[in-house]
Design an enzyme around this catalytic site. Structure first.
Site, PDB file in Angstrom:
ATOM      1  CD  GLU A 120      56.493  18.951  25.129  1.00  0.00           C
ATOM      2  OE1 GLU A 120      57.598  19.139  25.683  1.00  0.00           O
ATOM      3  OE2 GLU A 120      56.267  19.273  23.951  1.00  0.00           O
ATOM      4  CG  HIS A 163      60.534  17.344  21.643  1.00  0.00           C
ATOM      5  ND1 HIS A 163      59.688  16.458  22.272  1.00  0.00           N
ATOM      6  CD2 HIS A 163      60.329  18.549  22.248  1.00  0.00           C
ATOM      7  CE1 HIS A 163      59.009  17.083  23.220  1.00  0.00           C
ATOM      8  NE2 HIS A 163      59.379  18.346  23.240  1.00  0.00           N
ATOM      9  CG  HIS A 199      62.798  20.355  25.814  1.00  0.00           C
ATOM     10  ND1 HIS A 199      62.284  19.677  26.897  1.00  0.00           N
ATOM     11  CD2 HIS A 199      61.744  20.558  24.979  1.00  0.00           C
ATOM     12  CE1 HIS A 199      60.992  19.486  26.725  1.00  0.00           C
ATOM     13  NE2 HIS A 199      60.638  20.019  25.570  1.00  0.00           N
ATOM     14  CD  GLU A 200      61.942  22.650  21.912  1.00  0.00           C
ATOM     15  OE1 GLU A 200      61.252  21.880  21.226  1.00  0.00           O
ATOM     16  OE2 GLU A 200      61.529  23.154  22.984  1.00  0.00           O
ATOM     17  N   GLY A 206      58.674  29.391  23.928  1.00  0.00           N
ATOM     18  CA  GLY A 206      60.122  29.338  24.026  1.00  0.00           C
ATOM     19  C   GLY A 206      60.728  28.749  22.776  1.00  0.00           C
ATOM     20  CB  ALA A 207      62.061  26.317  21.432  1.00  0.00           C
TER      21      ALA A 207
END
Length: 732
Positions: free
Chosen positions: A190, A171, A167-168, A131-132
């Site tokens: 995660e 991180h 989400h990314e 996804g990424a």
């Protein structure tokens, strides 16, 4: 971890005008030879001042279009935001940019975390397996997780873009600034970051209950299934064959549930204190899950040593309960017992509220019970009358809840209609629906169950106290087949599908007039709202509820007249749709129509394809809907789809749209003939030579749980695994 002080990239300036890497841009220009003559090449020099593990290094070179914006941080710095994709995709990048800006603001407001560089880049391409990926300051995405516009994207697509962008980005701190000491600690970054993106999506859209329902559906449908199969493992595994095997629903989704339990036990304020100490201690370091637990414990002055057992315990724990009420003393006693694969008891937070049995009034608001022993009794004194317990509110722990006295359908109906907790109201309806469906499947007398089911559905449909149409829509929706499968010992997909369909039709016939009226009112409200596309909670809720109504009405299609009526309704919905959400909802019903609805089906298939005009993400939907169709010849249709000129094994999204969609069409895939398994074996042999990662994941999700099926199916599924095991990548 290392600091990449200087990364210089050179390339042909016509073929590769975009040259990107991590960090800040130091210098760029045209390359010259010794005589100062331009060489037709360009260069870019990048500097990332922050240490990082090598897996976060990234380099991008290509001819890409871009969309640029900025974000001003809480300290006043201006950060340049730039999104790159193929030139034709640039117009669909706006929502992703807005999502990133919301995520940056949320992280500052919620955790005090500010972005640390001058640039933030996102690159989105079609042929990306995952996804990424959160490469420092240069996130790489699959276009399905970035591109969005009303014509090509559903509400779910918009929500997915927002969630994964968040989400990314999150991180940057939970995964990049503080990273994992080794791959066994993968859930450290995660699980924590999934929890953060879930909180972000729910809070910025003022829909925490809706988001919680969506997340629990994934946990129960995918992660519980993983826990029950041969791939079961704790969130911190002890060994692995290939690193790719760690990217599981357990590590991500169950990992997020374990992080959520910290927040539940310590409160949000205590969780924030733990996060602050975690970053203070470990910024710039590679650490372990134990380091995170220690920061949470030390910041709040609590002993979490028992809670640590969650990290090493596989499988889904069970919490069973029973209760008594002492009318003389006004004391309600709730007995909770736990069982799991842990040799010693887990620390399980159980969120409980009590409702008056006569009035439905909440007499004891939500309280967190700390279940730390095998069995504990909790007392609630000072009550004037008997109560109904609302247990495991907000899904406070990733466990299965089991009543020792057996399921009380009328108690579930009471909670489904009156619970003040939005999540448990939905969950009680789901459990009630499940009871009815399983009784139908097992050919048991279900009269006593179907009556409270119908009562719950009817009351939910009309209840004016439900202000969120999404909550109403989810509460009216029957549990999915994968969720139902977790309630049986031996899975029989065609039987589950048939029983679920039978209950759905009975509900639809009983409330046809009321559902039709609801559909018409929602249609009028949507039309009155104008043609501007909106993804706010109200607009999304209306579309979601209206499409649930459409599904029930289209299920009434047994006679020729009913088939014509269903086809006409779905066709009108399809043709009048002003966005992809409604268009795809109608299309998903049309592709399954037969008899008098066959001509409408074929017309819609051609129309949807023509309207796609080659757009890859719309074509993925076209393929996926047909592979998911409820038709007796669906396998033959799927075989034609993989021969279609627009199908390619080299495109990960296209593979998933057909192959994975068919395997999730469980009644068809698990047909007793075994032909679905044979087809999957044939296609995986070819796919493994082109893209072994996608092949392996498809194998794992579709065949690896063979032990949970009857002997005939298990033998055929295992035969395909034996056939494929000679290929190392599929075996891994």
């Amino acid at each position: 971890m290392a600091t990449f002080q200087r990364v210089r990239i050179e390339a042909d300036k016509e073929k590769f005008p975009v040259l990107l890497s991590n960090g800040n841009l130091v210098e760029e220009g045209e390359c010259m030879d010794e005589a100062g003559v331009k060489k037709g090449r360009k260069f870019a020099v990048w500097h990332d001042p922050y240490p990082k593990p090598s897996y976060l290094f990234a380099l991008v070179a290509g001819d890409l279009g871009s969309l640029t914006s900025t974000y001003t941080t809480m300290s006043g710095r201006i950060v340049s935001l730039r999104f790159y994709s193929e030139h034709a995709n640039v117009s669909k990048l706006h929502y992703a940019v807005e999502s990133l800006q919301r995520a940056m603001k949320w992280d500052e407001d919620t955790f005090g975390l500010e972005y640390d560089l001058d640039l933030f880049h996102v690159v989105a391409v079609e042929s990306f397996n995952m996804g990424a990926m959160e490469n420092k300051s240069l996130n790489v995405f699959n276009i399905s997780c970035v591109l969005a516009d009303p014509v090509t994207s559903t509400d779910a697509n918009y929500q997915r873009v927002e969630g994964i962008i968040g989400h990314e980005y999150f991180h940057n701190w939970t995964g990049n600034r503080v990273t994992c000491r080794d791959w066994f600690q993968l859930t450290l970054k995660e699980g924590l970051t999934v929890f953060r993106d879930q909180q972000f999506s729910g809070q910025v859209n003022n829909s925490t209950a809706v988001k919680r329902i969506q997340d629990v559906l994934v946990v129960r449908g995918r992660q519980f299934q993983e826990d029950a199969g041969p791939m079961t493992h704790p969130i911190r595994p002890e060994s692995y064959v290939a690193m790719d095997n760690f990217y599981t629903a357990t590590v991500y989704r169950k990992g997020a549930e374990i992080i959520r339990m910290y927040d539940t036990i310590l409160t949000s304020e205590g969780f924030r204190k733990g996060m602050d100490l975690y970053f203070k201690r470990h910024d710039g370091c590679a650490v372990t899950c134990d380091d995170f637990l220690a920061a949470m414990a030390d910041a709040n002055g609590v002993d979490l040593s028992q809670f640590a057992r969650w990290y090493s315990t596989s499988g889904t724990p069970t919490v069973s309960y029973s209760s008594t009420f002492d009318a003389v003393k006004g004391v309600f006693r709730l007995t909770l017992s736990q069982s799991s694969r842990s040799e010693e008891p887990l620390f399980i937070p159980v969120s409980v509220g009590l409702l008056d049995k006569e009035t439905g009034e909440e007499v004891v608001p939500t309280k967190i019970l700390e279940l730390k022993e095998g069995t504990q009794i909790f007392e609630f004194p000072g009550l004037r009358g008997d109560v109904v317990p609302s247990i495991l509110r907000n899904f406070s722990a990733p466990v299965k809840l089991v009543p020792l006295a057996g399921v009380d359908e009328y108690e579930l109906a009471f909670l489904a209609s009156r619970d003040t907790d939005g999540f448990n109201r939905w969950d009680s309806a789901q459990r009630l629906y499940t009871c009815a469906i399983l009784k139908v499947m097992n050919k048991e007398d279900c009269d006593e169950t179907i009556n409270p089911v119908l009562e719950t559905f009817g009351r939910t449909l009309k209840d004016t106290t439900i202000s969120d149409d999404s909550i109403r829509a989810y509460t009216l929706t029957l549990p999915g087949e994968s969720t139902l499968a977790e309630s049986v010992t031996v899975i029989d997909p065609p039987a589950i599908h048939s029983a679920r369909k039978q209950v759905k039709i009975e509900i639809a016939r009983k409330f046809k007039d009321e559902i039709t009226l609801c559909y018409q009112k929602l249609t009028a409200a949507i039309e009155a709202d104008g043609t501007e596309f909106k993804v706010d909670g109200t607009s999304v809720g209306r579309r979601r509820l209206r499409n649930v109504c459409l599904g029930y009405l289209c299920s009434i299609a047994e006679t020729p007249d009913e088939q014509r009526a269903a086809a006409a309704l779905a066709t009108n919905h399809f043709q009048s749709a002003t966005g992809m959400t409604d268009k795809l909802a109608a299309f998903n019903h049309l592709v399954s129509m037969c008899g008098e609805g066959e001509s409408a089906r074929e017309a819609a298939i051609h129309k949807f394809y023509d309207d796609a005009a080659g757009d890859p993400l719309v074509l993925d939907k076209w393929f996926a809907s047909q592979a998911s169709a409820e038709l007796p010849d669906v396998l033959d249709r799927v075989k034609k789809l993989v021969s279609h000129p627009d199908f390619s094994l080299e495109k990960p999204n296209r593979c998933r749209s057909v192959i994975l969609s068919f395997t999730m069409n469980e009644a068809a895939f698990h047909d007793a003939s075994g032909k679905g398994y044979e087809f999957l074996g044939d296609i995986l042999e070819k796919l493994d030579k082109v893209n072994p990662k996608v092949a392996a994941r498809t194998t794992a999700s579709s065949l690896i749980g063979w032990k949970r099926y009857n002997e005939d199916r298990a033998v055929m599924m295992k035969a395909q695994l034996e056939r494929l095991k000679g290929d190392v990548s599929c075996e891994q």
